[in-house]
Each structure stands twice: as C-alpha cells, then as structure tokens.
Design an enzyme around this catalytic site. Structure first.
Site, PDB file in Angstrom:
ATOM      1  N   HIS A  53       0.810  -1.226   0.000  1.00 19.17           N
ATOM      2  CA  HIS A  53       0.000   0.000   0.000  1.00 19.17           C
ATOM      3  C   HIS A  53       0.839   1.269   0.000  1.00 19.17           C
ATOM      4  O   HIS A  53       0.312   2.362  -0.181  1.00 19.17           O
ATOM      5  CB  HIS A  53      -0.932   0.005   1.210  1.00 19.17           C
ATOM      6  CG  HIS A  53      -2.040  -0.993   1.066  1.00 19.17           C
ATOM      7  ND1 HIS A  53      -3.306  -0.660   0.658  1.00 19.17           N
ATOM      8  CD2 HIS A  53      -2.049  -2.339   1.224  1.00 19.17           C
ATOM      9  CE1 HIS A  53      -4.054  -1.745   0.601  1.00 19.17           C
ATOM     10  NE2 HIS A  53      -3.315  -2.789   0.937  1.00 19.17           N
ATOM     11  N   ASP A  67       3.390   9.598  -1.163  1.00 16.05           N
ATOM     12  CA  ASP A  67       2.200   8.860  -0.727  1.00 16.05           C
ATOM     13  C   ASP A  67       1.983   7.719  -1.716  1.00 16.05           C
ATOM     14  O   ASP A  67       2.058   7.943  -2.934  1.00 16.05           O
ATOM     15  CB  ASP A  67       0.985   9.803  -0.751  1.00 16.05           C
ATOM     16  CG  ASP A  67       0.031   9.541   0.390  1.00 16.05           C
ATOM     17  OD1 ASP A  67       0.043   8.423   0.924  1.00 16.05           O
ATOM     18  OD2 ASP A  67      -0.737  10.453   0.755  1.00 16.05           O
TER      19      ASP A  67
HETATM   20  C1  GDG Z   1      -1.871   4.100   3.213  1.00 13.23           C
HETATM   21  C2  GDG Z   1      -0.890   4.783   2.235  1.00 13.23           C
HETATM   22  C3  GDG Z   1      -2.624   4.591   0.457  1.00 13.23           C
HETATM   23  C4  GDG Z   1      -8.858  10.425   7.623  1.00 13.23           C
HETATM   24  N1  GDG Z   1      -9.361  11.223   8.572  1.00 13.23           N
HETATM   25  C5  GDG Z   1     -10.522  10.691   8.964  1.00 13.23           C
HETATM   26  C6  GDG Z   1     -10.745   9.550   8.225  1.00 13.23           C
HETATM   27  N2  GDG Z   1      -9.703   9.407   7.401  1.00 13.23           N
HETATM   28  C7  GDG Z   1      -9.535   8.332   6.411  1.00 13.23           C
HETATM   29  C8  GDG Z   1      -9.661   8.899   5.021  1.00 13.23           C
HETATM   30  C9  GDG Z   1      -8.927   7.870   4.185  1.00 13.23           C
HETATM   31  C10 GDG Z   1      -7.895   7.305   5.157  1.00 13.23           C
HETATM   32  O1  GDG Z   1      -8.248   7.768   6.458  1.00 13.23           O
HETATM   33  C11 GDG Z   1      -6.494   7.822   4.839  1.00 13.23           C
HETATM   34  O2  GDG Z   1      -6.047   7.145   3.696  1.00 13.23           O
HETATM   35  P1  GDG Z   1      -4.850   7.649   2.798  1.00 13.23           P
HETATM   36  O3  GDG Z   1      -4.802   6.873   1.549  1.00 13.23           O
HETATM   37  O4  GDG Z   1      -5.061   9.105   2.505  1.00 13.23           O
HETATM   38  O5  GDG Z   1      -3.504   7.487   3.665  1.00 13.23           O
HETATM   39  P2  GDG Z   1      -2.818   6.330   4.638  1.00 13.23           P
HETATM   40  O6  GDG Z   1      -3.613   6.143   5.872  1.00 13.23           O
HETATM   41  O7  GDG Z   1      -1.432   6.795   4.841  1.00 13.23           O
HETATM   42  O8  GDG Z   1      -2.843   4.971   3.805  1.00 13.23           O
HETATM   43  C12 GDG Z   1      -1.675   5.531   1.189  1.00 13.23           C
HETATM   44  C13 GDG Z   1      -3.467   3.799   1.435  1.00 13.23           C
HETATM   45  O9  GDG Z   1      -2.656   3.154   2.406  1.00 13.23           O
HETATM   46  C14 GDG Z   1      -4.290   2.737   0.710  1.00 13.23           C
HETATM   47  O10 GDG Z   1      -3.513   1.855  -0.006  1.00 13.23           O
HETATM   48  O11 GDG Z   1      -3.489   5.374  -0.348  1.00 13.23           O
HETATM   49  O12 GDG Z   1      -0.788   6.121   0.269  1.00 13.23           O
HETATM   50  O13 GDG Z   1      -0.026   5.668   2.941  1.00 13.23           O
HETATM   51  O14 GDG Z   1      -9.791   6.850   3.784  1.00 13.23           O
HETATM   52  O15 GDG Z   1     -11.033   9.054   4.727  1.00 13.23           O
HETATM   53  N3  GDG Z   1     -11.845   8.798   8.369  1.00 13.23           N
HETATM   54  C15 GDG Z   1     -12.764   9.188   9.292  1.00 13.23           C
HETATM   55  N4  GDG Z   1     -12.569  10.290  10.052  1.00 13.23           N
HETATM   56  C16 GDG Z   1     -11.497  11.062   9.930  1.00 13.23           C
HETATM   57  O16 GDG Z   1     -11.345  12.046  10.646  1.00 13.23           O
HETATM   58  N5  GDG Z   1     -13.877   8.464   9.454  1.00 13.23           N
END
Ligand code: GDG
Length: 737
Positions: free
Chosen positions: A165, A372
């Site tokens: 990921h 990312d």
């Molecule tokens: C890893 C990789 C890759 C955030 N704040 C709240 C909340 N979130 C949720 C978002 C989103 C998730 O958290 C964050 O996902 P990301 O993809 O932006 O980043 P990572 O956590 O670092 O994920 C990344 C991912 O894996 C998937 O393969 O895209 O690059 O680093 O879904 O919505 N959700 C809620 N409240 C919040 O305040 N409910």
C-alpha cells in the site's frame, strides 16, 4: 472448495474493553469494504492483529470466539512485539525508507529485525492452521513482506497475492536496508505482486533484478522455480458510499452548519494522518505565504486542517505534532481577526458523516504529501463532489496524481507553486471546475474499490493458470521415466546439447564457464554408447570449443553453425558466406563500447557480438535498445539477423542458425531418438526445426517452442546421467541373459 484468506497487520475491527467485557465493532475502512465481498463468504476469513494487547488466555479465547462471528481470525501480539516489529522495524525502517526519508528517520536495529522475522512467522503459523493446498491467500502491506515466502515454503501449492500500500522506492533507497535481500526473497514467495503505480513496479523490478540472482522480462520475474507477475493496481475507494453520503439529511445538516460559519468565504480542506510523509508543515508554509502575499485573502479564506492522531507515542511523530501546533499557533496569532481565523486545526478524527460534510463544503481540497503510495483522501473528495464543482490540488508525489490528472498538480517542495495553485483554485471559474471535476469523478467511479479487488483476484487466477500451463510441461517424474524408457528402447540416437546456461550455469565472465569433471564424465559415458551421436551446438567460437572438447567424441558445432568438427577430424567452416558486412558494423558497435563502460565486442567468423553483462545495470539494456534501433535497417539491407539475448546483442549472417545446422545432421538419417536441450533464443531455432517426434527441452521456465522444460543445468545433468545409467543397466541385463 478452496478458501480465500486475507491477511493484514490489522484486522478491520475496533476492540474496546469495558470492565471484563470486550466490545467489538467492525471498522469500515475502504479496504474492509472492498474485501467484504470476499472474507465474509463461506469459509473465507481475514487474519490479523486485533489492535489491542490481550494477555490472559481466557480473554484470548473469548475474543477469538467473538471475532469468528465476523469471519476474523486473530494473531495476538504482546507489547514487546508491537514495539519492535510494528513501531520498530515497520515504522522506523520500512516506512521512512520507502517514503524516501531514510537519512532523516531510519534506524536499523538488529533486535527490531529479529522481531520482524518472528512476528511474520507468527502470522504464518496462524495461516497454517487454516490454509490448505489450493487456497488463495492475499497478503497486505509492508508489515508482512516476509510472509509470502514463509507460507510458500510450508504449502507450495497455494495462490499467493501480495499488495503493497505504500510506495516502492528506487533501488538507490531500498539498497540501504541491511536486510534487503531477505525482504525481496520474502515478497517473491507471492505469485502476483501488486503496487499502486507503474513507477513502483519499475522500482520493484529494478531492485529485485539488481539485488537477487533473478531475471525479469517485461513485468515477469523468473526465479527458476516460478514466474512471478508484478503489476500496478491503483487502489480505488467505495465511490458509491461517498457519492451518496451528501444526500443524507444528517450530512446536509452539518453542511449548513459549516457554511453558516463561513459566509461567502472560501474553504480549503486538508485531511491526513499525522505523518512526516504527508507534507503538513510544508503545506502550512505555503498557506502562510499566501496570507502574506494576498491581502484580499484575509477574512475570505480558511484552511480546515484535520490531522488524525497516529503513532504519536513515537518521538519523531510527537515532535512533528509539536511543530504543527507551533506553526498553526504562529500563523493564527499573526493573521487572526476578531471574527475570523485563518486555520481551523483539529488533531482528532471525525465521524464519516462530518468528513463527508467537509468534503461537500470545501471549495478546494489541498492534498500535498511529500510521498504517498496512493492517497485516498483525494479520491474521496472527488467522489463527494456530486455537483461537479470544487478544485483538487494534488501533489505529484502521490500515486493518485497519476490518475487524477485534471487536478492542479504541484510539487509540494515548491512553496511558491503551492501558493499560486491555491490562488488559482479559489479563483477558478465554475466552468473550468466542472471541466476538470467531471472526468475525475468518472474515473473514481469506474476504478472503485470493488473493481480493484476484482481485477487483482482475476489476475491472480490468470497468473496461476499461466504457471500451471508451464508446470505441465516441466519434466515430471513420469515424463522423465517415459523419456528414459524411449531412450533405452532405441538404437540410433542423436542428442543436441547447447553449452552455456544448459550444461553450465551463467557466469559474468564468459571464460569462467569452463567444463568441470562431472560434465566431462557425463559426456564420456554418453559418447561411449555407439548408438549415440552427441552434438555440442553452441554460439561460442570454434577455438574455444576446440580447447575444451576436441579430445571428446562429440560432434562440435560452433558459432551457431558456422563451424563443424566431426570427432577425429579437423574443423571446417560453412562455405560461400560473406563476412564483408563486419567492416560497416564494427565501427558502429565500437561507438557503443566507448559510450558504455564495461561493454565489449566479441568477433566471431560470421558474427559480431556486443556484450554488456559487465555494464551498469539498466544502462546496458538502454543502450542495447538504442543499438537495436540503429541497426534495424542496416541489418535487413545486408542480410543480417539481430539477436537480443541474455546481456548480449548479436549481429550475424541470416543464413546461419542452430536450426539449420541441426537439420544438416538429422535429414536423411533414420534416427529413432532425437533430443535437444537449450536455454536461450538461439536454441529456439533448433526446437522449431526438429521433427515433431523429437523431444525438445528448454532450460528455464520462459515461454518457448520446446515441449518440456527443466529448471537448471543440474536438472539437465541429472537426466543425462539417467541415460548413461540406462546404458549400463542394459548392458548388465544383457550380461545376465
Ligand atoms: C496508506 C498509504 C494509500 C482520515 N481522517 C478521517 C478519516 N480518514 C480516512 C480517510 C482515508 C484514510 O483515512 C487515509 O487514507 P490515505 O490513503 O489518505 O492514507 P494512509 O492512511 O497513509 O494509507 C496511502 C493507502 O494506504 C491505501 O492503499 O493510499 O498512500 O499511505 O480513507 O477518509 N476517516 C474518518 N474520520 C477522519 O477524521 N472516518
């Protein structure tokens, strides 16, 4: 019925303890939604750490039972394991190195590595209590890089998919890790390796072929045992959920509340986990610059910045949090007015409905990570824009920027550029907003999380079928026995043997691959049988074959068929061929030698070979491609053939090939047993030229015109040795008779 088993570090569940009871609630992250269609069915399960330390056996049993209801299977970890495997190795080695922060944040501790290995084995042991041959196992992410090979070793006959990921870094970064080979070997236990972007795929192939003794052709890695496919599968989101949330009453209500706060101002939103890779401080710097440079922005824009707590017991993260606190405080204290604050900073997470209300209200979504893997926030913002308005500013360092190309793409290190992008975004006419948002919404809708799961699983099935079709051609015990039976029943046999890669392994110096005692002994025993005509057919120079084999009773063919030597006679070369073309081609090859350190030219009677096995990895391939293009027209004019082989490019007379050479020996002769062994592109000509009844065997598992394959020269020697034993066995039977 084969099962599907999902494995990840964390189970998609939240566990909390009240008095003596454990309360479980499913956490509906994107991945859990996508995989829900899989792990909740039949006997399928999801294996992982439940997220809390449980010490008492009785409690473990209770939680295990409760998890079972949700098709989840726990791997219990104690605090020390969490500290060393998760916080230590995963987050202080793999996370920083894979996000290009090796020099600032990576620490390489032996004990962390020991725990990483031990916990990966713990996961394997839980898998082994459930998995059976034929099952499909899908392993996720950087905490479990060793797991594919650990499982493969115990149950070879399973399909294993692996998805990373986070980004896979360039070889230059990855090679810094002291345990780099072990990590890659672990991953290569999988049949299909998925990454978010094509760049990640290139980096992974580059690191693997440089660090391990494996080869790759396009996106397939051949380890000798199996072919492993490496492909990009950009992860999607549950688009329907994000597109339907804004229509819900509670979300609409929250949207109203946020709008009332802002009057006509423009709302800029950012949402991240607390992490140095997310570029939060750099983003604040760009926002501060904007406030400095744009007086009209005062009281008219606001940055809603949500940072979700993460890993803040780790000192580096706690430090980052303090820095963010300071920076936000500083900006707000300078620019705040009596009824307006430039930054609304929240260090906590919100319910999904609030997040949706923010996505729906925000005029601009500012996504500027330094690195990312994908970044799902950007896709969630796009999916939430049901009116097709709003502007996405996207860092080119996020995987999502490769798909969301209609966003304003920025380099997050360029403070001025990010600042200008915000200005452009807040002033963008509605028409342009829609023109950009519509295609992005279509893309996010189509490549959603279910689509991602489906294409990964379908591809895993295809890869397995491809491997199995190769498998059926591997010389199994039964096939070997029937070849040996045929051998023993026949009286006039011809055996074609290629040399490099077939009888001996590949060496980086061509002169090093000389024959050993075992090989001479096999050759001697084979040639002793008067029923055998043994032919060594090689691309090497005749002088070279002469030095090594003139004393044997083999028929020698050198330079792909330019030179022949029958046992007991002298060498003669094929008549009527021109080598005048060499005068034109040689100087051209020389320019490539001058430009490519480590490469050299080998001159044969009717061919010129440009070798680059000692050149810098990657550069050789690049130059070979250029050279091939350069030579294309010249070669066809002069009746030459270009052969791109393993770290060589050979230019030779078109009239010479191993196939033709082999036919001159078989045509008109009534051989009742014809067999040919070879490992590379030049041997394909023999496989194709020989009659249907011939047994053709490719060494290595690449696609080939041969009927069967053996994995390596050791397997070839073993089969040839069985032939020689047959011979002895027959004799002894004859003697007994
Ligand atoms: C890893 C990789 C890759 C955030 N704040 C709240 C909340 N979130 C949720 C978002 C989103 C998730 O958290 C964050 O996902 P990301 O993809 O932006 O980043 P990572 O956590 O670092 O994920 C990344 C991912 O894996 C998937 O393969 O895209 O690059 O680093 O879904 O919505 N959700 C809620 N409240 C919040 O305040 N409910």
């Amino acid at each position: 019925m084969p099962k599907t088993i999902i494995v990840s570090n964390r189970l998609p569940v939240k566990i909390s303890k009240t008095d003596n009871d454990y309360n479980l609630s499913s956490s509906e992250g994107g991945l859990a939604t996508g995989l829900g269609s899989i792990y909740k069915q039949g006997d399928n399960v999801w294996i992982g750490w439940p997220g809390v330390e449980i010490t008492e056996q009785q409690d473990k049993d209770t939680v295990t039972k409760q998890l079972k209801e949700l098709s989840l299977v726990p791997v219990f970890l104690d605090q020390e394991e969490i500290n060393q495997y998760y916080e230590g190795f995963s987050n202080e080695v793999l996370w920083p190195v894979f996000h290009y922060y090796a020099s600032t944040y990576a620490t390489y501790k032996q004990s962390n590595w020991d725990f990483y290995q031990a916990v990966n084995k713990k996961f394997r042991d839980v898998i082994l209590t459930i998995a059976e041959p034929g099952d499909v196992i899908w392993i996720h992410d950087y905490q479990l890089l060793l797991l594919p090979a650990l499982v493969r070793h115990e149950i070879p006959d399973v399909s294993i998919g692996f998805f990373l990921h986070i980004p896979f870094p360039s070889h230059e970064m990855f090679r810094l890790i002291p345990w780099r080979s072990e990590l890659l070997e672990g991953m290569l236990g999988a049949d299909l390796i998925g990454l978010h972007t094509f760049d990640d795929v290139r980096h992974f192939l580059g690191a693997t072929t440089r660090i391990l003794p494996v080869t790759s052709s396009a996106n397939i890695i051949a380890t000798g045992e199996r072919s492993i496919v490496v492909e990009s599968f950009p992860m999607g989101i549950d688009e329907q959920k994000y597109a339907s949330l804004p229509l819900q009453d509670d979300v609409k209500h929250q949207v109203e509340l946020i709008k009332n706060n802002f009057r006509d101002g423009k709302l800029i939103l950012s949402v991240d986990r607390l992490d140095y890779s997310k570029g939060i401080l750099q983003r604040l710097a760009a926002f501060e610059l904007l406030l400095q440079l744009c007086p009209e922005c005062i009281e008219n824009i606001a940055l809603y910045m949500i940072v979700v707590p993460s890993r803040d017991t780790v000192p580096q993260y706690a430090h980052l949090r303090d820095e963010i606190d300071k920076k936000v405080g500083n900006i707000n204290s300078i620019y705040r007015t009596m009824d307006w604050s430039p930054i609304h900073y929240y260090y906590r997470s919100f319910p999904l409905e609030t997040l949706s209300a923010l996505y729906t209200t925000a005029d601009v979504c500012l996504v500027t990570p330094m690195r990312d893997g994908m970044n799902l926030v950007s896709k969630e913002y796009v999916a939430s824009r049901v009116n097709n308005d709003g502007v996405l500013i996207m860092s080119e360092m996020a995987g999502a920027s490769k798909e969301l190309i209609d966003a304003i793409i920025v380099n997050p290190n360029n403070t001025g550029e990010v600042c200008r992008a915000i200005l452009q975004a807040i002033n963008m006419p509605l028409d342009e907003q829609k023109k950009r948002m519509i295609p992005m919404r279509q893309l996010v809708a189509k490549f959603n999380i279910r689509h991602w799961v489906k294409i990964f699983m379908d591809r895993l099935k295809e890869v397995k079928l491809m491997q199995r079709s190769l498998q059926t051609r591997h010389v199994s015990n039964t096939t070997e026995q029937s070849i040996i039976n045929r051998y023993s029943k026949t009286k006039k046999r011809i055996i074609f043997l290629d040399y490099d890669g077939t009888l001996v392994g590949f060496r980086s110096a061509i002169e090093q691959a000389s024959p050993d005692k075992e090989l001479y002994s096999i050759i001697q025993k084979l040639t002793e049988d008067p029923a055998n005509q043994v032919v060594l057919i090689s691309g090497r120079k005749h002088e070279n074959l002469d030095e090594w084999f003139q004393h044997t009773d083999m028929y020698l063919i050198a330079e792909h068929g330019s030179w022949f030597k029958q046992p007991g006679t002298t060498w003669h070369r094929i008549a009527g061929l021109s080598d005048q073309w060499k005068h034109d081609i040689y100087p051209l090859l020389e320019t490539y030698v001058d430009r490519t350190p480590g490469s050299f030219i080998e001159e044969k009677t009717y061919s010129l070979v440009w070798h680059y096995r000692k050149a810098q990895a990657g550069l050789g391939e690049l130059r070979a491609g250029e050279l091939m293009n350069n030579l294309k027209y010249l070669a066809s004019d002069k009746g030459l053939q270009l052969l791109a082989g393993d770290k060589v490019l050979e230019v030779k007379n078109m009239d010479i090939n191993k196939g033709k050479a082999a036919l001159t020996l078989t045509e008109g002769k009534e051989y009742d047993f014809v067999i040919a062994f070879g490992d590379d592109y030049t041997d394909e000509d023999i496989f194709k030229a020989l009659p249907e009844s011939a047994i053709t065997i490719k060494v290595g598992s690449n696609i080939s015109a041969a009927k069967f394959y053996l994995r390596n020269p050791q397997e070839v020697r073993k089969l040839l040795t069985s032939f020689t034993k047959q011979h002895v066995g027959q004799d002894s039977r004859i003697l007994q008779d």
